[in-house]
Design a protein around this motif. Structure first.
Motif, PDB file in Angstrom:
ATOM      1  N   LEU A  21      52.222  48.028  65.233  1.00  0.00           N
ATOM      2  CA  LEU A  21      53.156  47.637  66.429  1.00  0.00           C
ATOM      3  C   LEU A  21      54.633  47.751  65.796  1.00  0.00           C
ATOM      4  N   GLY A  22      55.233  48.894  66.499  1.00  0.00           N
ATOM      5  CA  GLY A  22      56.480  49.399  65.962  1.00  0.00           C
ATOM      6  C   GLY A  22      56.686  50.239  64.769  1.00  0.00           C
ATOM      7  N   ALA A  23      55.553  51.240  65.261  1.00  0.00           N
ATOM      8  CA  ALA A  23      55.187  52.298  64.203  1.00  0.00           C
ATOM      9  C   ALA A  23      56.312  53.358  63.991  1.00  0.00           C
ATOM     10  N   THR A  24      57.360  53.487  64.818  1.00  0.00           N
ATOM     11  CA  THR A  24      58.311  54.311  64.625  1.00  0.00           C
ATOM     12  C   THR A  24      59.405  53.915  63.702  1.00  0.00           C
ATOM     13  N   GLY A  25      59.497  52.478  63.746  1.00  0.00           N
ATOM     14  CA  GLY A  25      60.509  51.752  62.627  1.00  0.00           C
ATOM     15  C   GLY A  25      60.548  52.173  61.291  1.00  0.00           C
ATOM     16  N   SER A  26      61.211  51.356  60.558  1.00  0.00           N
ATOM     17  CA  SER A  26      61.260  51.692  59.073  1.00  0.00           C
ATOM     18  C   SER A  26      60.146  50.962  58.522  1.00  0.00           C
ATOM     19  N   ILE A  27      59.487  49.638  58.845  1.00  0.00           N
ATOM     20  CA  ILE A  27      58.212  49.308  58.128  1.00  0.00           C
ATOM     21  C   ILE A  27      57.301  50.151  58.724  1.00  0.00           C
ATOM     22  N   GLY A  28      57.351  50.215  59.802  1.00  0.00           N
ATOM     23  CA  GLY A  28      56.134  51.165  60.630  1.00  0.00           C
ATOM     24  C   GLY A  28      55.907  52.513  59.686  1.00  0.00           C
ATOM     25  N   ALA A  49      55.831  51.794  70.170  1.00  0.00           N
ATOM     26  CA  ALA A  49      57.293  52.276  70.006  1.00  0.00           C
ATOM     27  C   ALA A  49      57.821  51.387  71.172  1.00  0.00           C
ATOM     28  N   ASN A  50      59.065  51.383  70.917  1.00  0.00           N
ATOM     29  CA  ASN A  50      59.744  51.082  72.365  1.00  0.00           C
ATOM     30  C   ASN A  50      59.979  52.119  73.338  1.00  0.00           C
ATOM     31  N   GLY A  51      61.027  53.019  72.854  1.00  0.00           N
ATOM     32  CA  GLY A  51      61.310  54.127  73.916  1.00  0.00           C
ATOM     33  C   GLY A  51      61.244  55.503  73.314  1.00  0.00           C
ATOM     34  N   ASN A  52      60.947  55.569  71.896  1.00  0.00           N
ATOM     35  CA  ASN A  52      60.763  56.553  71.228  1.00  0.00           C
ATOM     36  C   ASN A  52      59.550  57.487  71.254  1.00  0.00           C
ATOM     37  N   ALA A  53      59.216  57.899  72.465  1.00  0.00           N
ATOM     38  CA  ALA A  53      58.102  58.698  72.895  1.00  0.00           C
ATOM     39  C   ALA A  53      57.577  59.774  72.129  1.00  0.00           C
ATOM     40  N   LEU A 133      52.582  40.581  58.832  1.00  0.00           N
ATOM     41  CA  LEU A 133      53.630  40.096  59.526  1.00  0.00           C
ATOM     42  C   LEU A 133      55.046  40.361  58.824  1.00  0.00           C
ATOM     43  N   ALA A 134      55.585  41.519  59.560  1.00  0.00           N
ATOM     44  CA  ALA A 134      56.973  41.937  58.967  1.00  0.00           C
ATOM     45  C   ALA A 134      57.873  41.261  60.254  1.00  0.00           C
ATOM     46  N   ASN A 135      57.439  41.267  61.479  1.00  0.00           N
ATOM     47  CA  ASN A 135      58.239  40.780  62.486  1.00  0.00           C
ATOM     48  C   ASN A 135      58.610  38.924  62.598  1.00  0.00           C
ATOM     49  N   LYS A 136      59.525  38.846  61.394  1.00  0.00           N
ATOM     50  CA  LYS A 136      59.940  37.429  61.160  1.00  0.00           C
ATOM     51  C   LYS A 136      60.189  36.453  62.385  1.00  0.00           C
ATOM     52  N   GLU A 137      60.837  37.196  63.497  1.00  0.00           N
ATOM     53  CA  GLU A 137      61.253  36.804  64.619  1.00  0.00           C
ATOM     54  C   GLU A 137      60.236  35.925  65.360  1.00  0.00           C
ATOM     55  N   CYS A 138      58.810  36.273  65.225  1.00  0.00           N
ATOM     56  CA  CYS A 138      57.922  35.812  65.725  1.00  0.00           C
ATOM     57  C   CYS A 138      57.789  34.142  65.225  1.00  0.00           C
ATOM     58  N   VAL A 160      54.730  40.145  54.904  1.00  0.00           N
ATOM     59  CA  VAL A 160      55.303  41.475  54.744  1.00  0.00           C
ATOM     60  C   VAL A 160      56.752  41.459  54.015  1.00  0.00           C
ATOM     61  N   ASP A 161      57.377  40.756  54.331  1.00  0.00           N
ATOM     62  CA  ASP A 161      58.714  40.493  53.923  1.00  0.00           C
ATOM     63  C   ASP A 161      58.638  40.438  52.341  1.00  0.00           C
ATOM     64  N   SER A 162      59.452  40.898  51.656  1.00  0.00           N
ATOM     65  CA  SER A 162      59.195  41.105  50.230  1.00  0.00           C
ATOM     66  C   SER A 162      59.346  39.627  49.575  1.00  0.00           C
ATOM     67  N   MET A 215      66.645  49.887  55.707  1.00  0.00           N
ATOM     68  CA  MET A 215      66.017  48.999  56.616  1.00  0.00           C
ATOM     69  C   MET A 215      66.359  49.408  58.135  1.00  0.00           C
ATOM     70  N   GLY A 216      65.747  48.860  59.187  1.00  0.00           N
ATOM     71  CA  GLY A 216      66.292  49.267  60.852  1.00  0.00           C
ATOM     72  C   GLY A 216      67.846  48.534  60.828  1.00  0.00           C
ATOM     73  N   ALA A 217      68.466  48.944  61.806  1.00  0.00           N
ATOM     74  CA  ALA A 217      69.863  48.338  62.190  1.00  0.00           C
ATOM     75  C   ALA A 217      69.803  46.790  62.216  1.00  0.00           C
ATOM     76  N   ASP A 276      61.283  48.301  46.984  1.00  0.00           N
ATOM     77  CA  ASP A 276      60.798  49.489  47.858  1.00  0.00           C
ATOM     78  C   ASP A 276      59.726  48.760  48.743  1.00  0.00           C
ATOM     79  N   MET A 277      59.939  48.606  50.044  1.00  0.00           N
ATOM     80  CA  MET A 277      58.992  47.821  50.781  1.00  0.00           C
ATOM     81  C   MET A 277      57.567  48.371  50.835  1.00  0.00           C
ATOM     82  N   ARG A 278      57.389  49.573  50.275  1.00  0.00           N
ATOM     83  CA  ARG A 278      55.890  50.084  50.173  1.00  0.00           C
ATOM     84  C   ARG A 278      55.277  49.034  49.054  1.00  0.00           C
TER      85      ARG A 278
HETATM   86  P1  NDP Z   1      63.400  49.078  63.081  1.00  0.00           P
HETATM   87  O1  NDP Z   1      64.573  48.845  64.113  1.00  0.00           O
HETATM   88  O2  NDP Z   1      63.526  50.235  62.126  1.00  0.00           O
HETATM   89  O3  NDP Z   1      61.983  49.484  63.966  1.00  0.00           O
HETATM   90  C1  NDP Z   1      61.634  48.732  65.058  1.00  0.00           C
HETATM   91  C2  NDP Z   1      60.254  49.308  65.670  1.00  0.00           C
HETATM   92  O4  NDP Z   1      60.030  48.191  66.747  1.00  0.00           O
HETATM   93  C3  NDP Z   1      60.429  50.341  66.416  1.00  0.00           C
HETATM   94  O5  NDP Z   1      59.222  51.083  66.312  1.00  0.00           O
HETATM   95  C4  NDP Z   1      60.947  50.285  67.792  1.00  0.00           C
HETATM   96  O6  NDP Z   1      60.670  51.315  68.641  1.00  0.00           O
HETATM   97  C5  NDP Z   1      60.169  49.001  68.179  1.00  0.00           C
HETATM   98  N1  NDP Z   1      60.886  48.368  69.238  1.00  0.00           N
HETATM   99  C6  NDP Z   1      62.203  47.981  69.300  1.00  0.00           C
HETATM  100  N2  NDP Z   1      62.527  47.298  70.297  1.00  0.00           N
HETATM  101  C7  NDP Z   1      61.169  47.001  70.861  1.00  0.00           C
HETATM  102  C8  NDP Z   1      60.891  46.229  72.006  1.00  0.00           C
HETATM  103  N3  NDP Z   1      61.852  45.684  72.775  1.00  0.00           N
HETATM  104  N4  NDP Z   1      59.551  46.351  72.416  1.00  0.00           N
HETATM  105  C9  NDP Z   1      58.567  46.929  71.749  1.00  0.00           C
HETATM  106  N5  NDP Z   1      58.851  47.648  70.358  1.00  0.00           N
HETATM  107  C10 NDP Z   1      60.034  47.477  70.215  1.00  0.00           C
HETATM  108  O7  NDP Z   1      63.076  47.580  62.486  1.00  0.00           O
HETATM  109  P2  NDP Z   1      62.297  47.621  60.740  1.00  0.00           P
HETATM  110  O8  NDP Z   1      61.291  48.239  60.804  1.00  0.00           O
HETATM  111  O9  NDP Z   1      63.450  47.515  59.991  1.00  0.00           O
HETATM  112  O10 NDP Z   1      62.099  46.012  61.180  1.00  0.00           O
HETATM  113  C11 NDP Z   1      60.711  45.537  61.860  1.00  0.00           C
HETATM  114  C12 NDP Z   1      60.444  44.021  61.675  1.00  0.00           C
HETATM  115  O11 NDP Z   1      60.262  43.922  60.144  1.00  0.00           O
HETATM  116  C13 NDP Z   1      61.841  43.170  62.000  1.00  0.00           C
HETATM  117  O12 NDP Z   1      61.418  41.905  62.396  1.00  0.00           O
HETATM  118  C14 NDP Z   1      62.612  42.937  60.636  1.00  0.00           C
HETATM  119  O13 NDP Z   1      63.118  41.599  60.257  1.00  0.00           O
HETATM  120  C15 NDP Z   1      61.126  42.937  59.690  1.00  0.00           C
HETATM  121  N6  NDP Z   1      61.421  43.520  58.355  1.00  0.00           N
HETATM  122  C16 NDP Z   1      61.952  44.613  58.055  1.00  0.00           C
HETATM  123  C17 NDP Z   1      62.097  44.995  56.809  1.00  0.00           C
HETATM  124  C18 NDP Z   1      62.571  46.453  56.394  1.00  0.00           C
HETATM  125  O14 NDP Z   1      62.668  46.758  55.073  1.00  0.00           O
HETATM  126  N7  NDP Z   1      62.855  47.258  57.320  1.00  0.00           N
HETATM  127  C19 NDP Z   1      61.907  44.125  55.555  1.00  0.00           C
HETATM  128  C20 NDP Z   1      61.266  43.022  55.926  1.00  0.00           C
HETATM  129  C21 NDP Z   1      61.033  42.772  57.322  1.00  0.00           C
HETATM  130  P3  NDP Z   1      61.651  52.649  68.923  1.00  0.00           P
HETATM  131  O15 NDP Z   1      61.613  53.486  67.729  1.00  0.00           O
HETATM  132  O16 NDP Z   1      61.051  53.123  70.114  1.00  0.00           O
HETATM  133  O17 NDP Z   1      63.081  51.914  69.230  1.00  0.00           O
END
Ligand code: NDP
Length: 405
Positions: A21-28, A49-53, A133-138, A160-162, A215-217, A276-278
């Protein structure tokens, strides 16, 4: 750690199925980087992903996913077009996100950013699968509900958080009564050495330029305000069932020691690695085994020394606010998180200044005290308190901006 003690080493020769879940982000992307190196061990079930189709479709094709989902329904046509002829099923919207989270997978990487990840991650927890679990906000938004759901379903929740990965490795659950303190380290972020007056002019480009981690923004801004460390304390409180007064934070600019547990005989057990998050992702993917991670190796002689300092609550008030919310309990952390998400977004859009983020959170927390929300007892409860926090944040912003000029 909930549910995890009962798991044993994998004996199966078929690859484990992983959903991200969140494959297009930094952790994904870091997770997919690792998985792509171990095709005999792991296979991808679903990616979201969210909108990054287009990026999502590329990842789904490359890693042979069965199902790809965009949360934003407006991105559905693009996703379908980008997956045409691949045989990969496409979905969009909140229900499809929950479907992706609950498809038969051995492990689900929860790496959506923000409270938006709560509904699908909780659905995966209720299925009883292993959650990375990376998504700490849960946990910040609905910690009791999340962990009690895991207890009921038998889900294993792996950090997953380091810092939490470090604590998980250092904390012996059979010696819980012997723990004196659990300490999370913090890099201090890009503004660690900035004087307080200069923080007013800090811009988003500077805030997302983290000295050690890529990391993500949103989490990068959270690191700059140190709200990230506050969210992590709340995360640790729920994950490890440790009382708030036994948790603390130490600033460690090199980000080599990620966390440690102090025991009553004077022993301190820590985990160290290059930032390094890996490394923590690999640990969560393979636990209770270990796999090769292509990360730089730690050379302490080369580093020479490691430094530590106390956090500065005056320059970084967000950390103190998160501690206040954790100690208050009930829905305070849910509200804190919601107000922070609004503040960070506005700062990234350059509509408010850096110190306004914590000010907005403080204003909303004050108003929350009057409401006295209890701990969210259901997903609907958590989402309603979260909505309240966002609505109030939007109303306090004009007042706050007027006062600060
Ligand atoms: P990113 O911003 O890099 O990626 C977020 C991911 O979530 C993307 O795949 C994005 O999709 C998707 N997304 C964003 N908004 C929504 C939404 N409303 N509904 C569904 N999907 C959504 O974040 P990170 O990878 O940096 O972080 C992800 C989580 O991991 C966070 O909770 C962060 O605190 C935690 N974390 C991150 C670390 C890191 O090194 N980055 C380290 C430890 C914890 P799209 O690309 O389409 O926008």
């Amino acid at each position: 750690m909930v549910g995890c003690a009962r798991r044993s080493m994998t004996t199966s020769t078929t690859p484990q199925r992983i959903s991200i879940l969140g494959a297009t982000g930094s952790i994904g992307l870091n997770t997919l980087d690792l998985i792509g190196r171990m095709p005999d061990r792991y296979a991808i079930e679903a990616v979201t992903a969210n909108g990054n189709a287009v990026a999502l479709a590329e990842l789904a094709r490359k890693h042979g996913a069965k199902f790809a989902v965009v949360a934003d329904p407006d991105a559905y046509e693009d996703l379908k077009a980008a997956l045409a002829g691949s045989g990969i099923a496409a979905g969009a919207g909140p229900e499809a996100l929950v479907e992706a989270a609950t498809r038969p997978a051995d492990r689900v990487m929860a790496a959506i950013v923000g409270a938006a990840g709560l509904a699908p991650t909780l659905a995966a927890v209720r299925r009883g699968t292993t959650i990375l679990l990376a998504n700490k906000e849960c946990l910040v938004t609905a910690g009791d509900l999340f962990m009690s759901s895991a207890r009921q379903s038998g889900a294993c929740v792996l950090p997953v958080d380091s810092e939490h990965s470090a604590i998980f490795q250092a904390l012996d659950p059979t010696q819980k009564k012997d723990i004196e303190r659990v300490t999370l380290t913090a890099s201090g972020g890009p503004f660690r050495t900035w004087p307080i007056e200069r923080l007013t002019d800090a811009c988003p480009e500077e805030a997302v330029r983290h000295p050690n981690w890529s990391m993500g923004a949103k989490i990068s801004v959270d690191s700059a305000t140190m709200m990230n460390k506050g969210l992590e304390l709340i995360e640790a409180h729920h994950l490890f069932d440790i009382e708030p007064d036994r948790l603390d934070v130490l600033v460690h600019p090199e980000s080599i020691v990620h966390g440690f547990v102090a025991y009553r005989d004077g022993s301190v057990v820590a985990q160290l690695s290059e930032p390094d998050m890996r490394t923590p992702i690999a640990y969560s993917l393979a636990w209770p085994e270990r796999v090769e991670a292509p990360t730089p190796r730690l050379d302490l002689a080369e580093l020479g020394k490691l430094t530590f300092e106390k956090p500065d609550y005056e320059r970084f008030p967000a950390l103190g606010l998160a501690i206040r919310a954790m100690e208050a309990g009930g829905g305070a952390a849910t509200v804190l998180n919601a107000a922070n998400e609004i503040g960070v977004n506005l700062f990234l859009q350059k509509r408010i200044r850096f110190p306004d983020i914590a000010q907005i959170v403080e204003d909303v927390l004050e108003k929350q005290i009057l409401e006295g929300f209890g701990e969210p007892a259901s997903l609907e409860d958590a989402l309603a308190i979260d909505r309240w926090g966002r609505d109030v944040a939007r109303t306090v912003i004009p007042e706050r901006l007027e006062r600060t000029g």
